[in-house]
Design an enzyme around this catalytic site. Structure first.
Site, PDB file in Angstrom:
ATOM      1  N   GLU A 161       0.842  -1.191   0.000  1.00 30.30           N
ATOM      2  CA  GLU A 161       0.000   0.000   0.000  1.00 30.30           C
ATOM      3  C   GLU A 161       0.876   1.239   0.000  1.00 30.30           C
ATOM      4  O   GLU A 161       1.837   1.328   0.772  1.00 30.30           O
ATOM      5  CB  GLU A 161      -0.906   0.004   1.238  1.00 30.30           C
ATOM      6  CG  GLU A 161      -1.737   1.264   1.402  1.00 30.30           C
ATOM      7  CD  GLU A 161      -2.623   1.211   2.637  1.00 30.30           C
ATOM      8  OE1 GLU A 161      -3.055   0.098   3.020  1.00 30.30           O
ATOM      9  OE2 GLU A 161      -2.882   2.269   3.244  1.00 30.30           O
ATOM     10  N   GLU A 166      -2.738  11.547   3.274  1.00 30.52           N
ATOM     11  CA  GLU A 166      -3.796  11.420   4.267  1.00 30.52           C
ATOM     12  C   GLU A 166      -3.761  12.665   5.152  1.00 30.52           C
ATOM     13  O   GLU A 166      -2.680  13.143   5.502  1.00 30.52           O
ATOM     14  CB  GLU A 166      -3.610  10.185   5.136  1.00 30.52           C
ATOM     15  CG  GLU A 166      -3.779   8.867   4.402  1.00 30.52           C
ATOM     16  CD  GLU A 166      -3.536   7.679   5.318  1.00 30.52           C
ATOM     17  OE1 GLU A 166      -4.501   6.944   5.601  1.00 30.52           O
ATOM     18  OE2 GLU A 166      -2.382   7.492   5.743  1.00 30.52           O
TER      19      GLU A 166
END
Length: 284
Positions: A161, A166
């Protein structure tokens, strides 16, 4: 440049460069800069993002709170993901309507709705650059994310990932970049962060990763701020990023990270995406 002209130029360039394929010359900078796929989000207000490129994942309880005890129920409703008619994709997290009975993992019903879009099985980046111009929501309990998952068929975290960006809850100016793999995941993910000049919800920024052989570099507005190589792993053999990876866009609400929403959390909380562009080598 106005949007119709820019869109025409982007699509023309994309067609000339081809939609997919692997190049043996990816180490050459001029190859890595070639646009092979883009989403410019032209269309009427309320139109859903095109299914030829995007999947809309739904649910919560059956996904076990999306691995983070989250409170949002992902829907395929236009209220949660649609074009705005001005060249943007808007993903919206909203308090669930009164009387909604959306099954939740950590409680009987989910108090929020949101959207989670992916390009799995449709668009992938092998090597090159993923670039997304977006405005991200901020507020207590929100976790907007733009990220990639591996297509190697292995269960997460061995899947690999890359979190392109974020923004966590009450840290409206902090952007996190993280990679997860077989021996470095969840709170042990490896990454860095940078600080924006204002809240992420105030301005558009270009969030990007350059995914090159044995090197991933994160940047915002063209300024690199973190680079990861196998040498930075405790176990360099656990590097899993030499593979095709697909994109994900979502807004999570609540859960272990970033914590619960409260009365100050905006509803709707919107991620506005101006474009998504992939350069280099991949499939689109």
């Amino acid at each position: 440049m106005n949007r119709p002209l820019r869109l025409t130029l982007v699509l023309t360039l994309s067609a000339l460069l081809g939609g997919c394929g692997s190049s043996p010359d990816m180490h050459r900078p001029e190859v890595a800069r070639k646009l092979f796929w883009s989403a410019e989000f032209a269309g009427a207000a309320g139109t859903r993002p095109p299914s030829r490129s995007w999947n809309t994942e739904t649910g919560n309880r059956e996904a076990e709170g999306w691995g983070n005890n989250e409170l949002q129920y992902y829907t395929d409703d236009a209220a949660n993901s649609a074009l705005d008619g001005a060249g943007h994709l808007v993903i919206a997290a909203r308090r669930a309507p009164a009387g909604s009975q959306l099954p939740c993992y950590t409680r009987k019903f989910c108090p929020w709705t949101s959207a989670r879009l992916t390009t799995e099985g449709k668009v992938t980046l092998t090597r090159g650059r993923a670039e997304i111009r977006a405005k991200l929501p901020t507020g207590t309990g929100l976790l907007p994310a733009i990220w990639m998952l591996g297509n190697n068929g292995v269960e997460w975290p061995g899947q690999g990932e890359i979190d392109i960006c974020e923004v966590v809850g009450g840290e409206p100016r902090t952007v996190y970049a993280t990679a997860h793999g077989p021996s470095y995941f969840n709170e042990n993910g490896i990454g860095g962060s940078t600080t924006l000049p204002s809240d992420a919800s105030q301005d558009f920024h270009v969030y990007a990763v350059d995914k090159q052989p044995h090197r991933i570099t994160w940047s915002i507005d063209g300024k690199p701020y973190f680079t990861l190589t196998p040498a930075k792993l405790d176990r360099p053999g656990d590097w899993v990023f030499e593979q095709d990876m697909h994109l994900l866009l979502n807004i999570a609400v609540g859960g272990d990270w970033p914590g619960a929403p409260d009365s100050t959390t905006p509803s709707p909380a919107t991620m506005t995406v101006d474009y998504v562009r992939l350069y280099g080598d991949g499939r689109g």
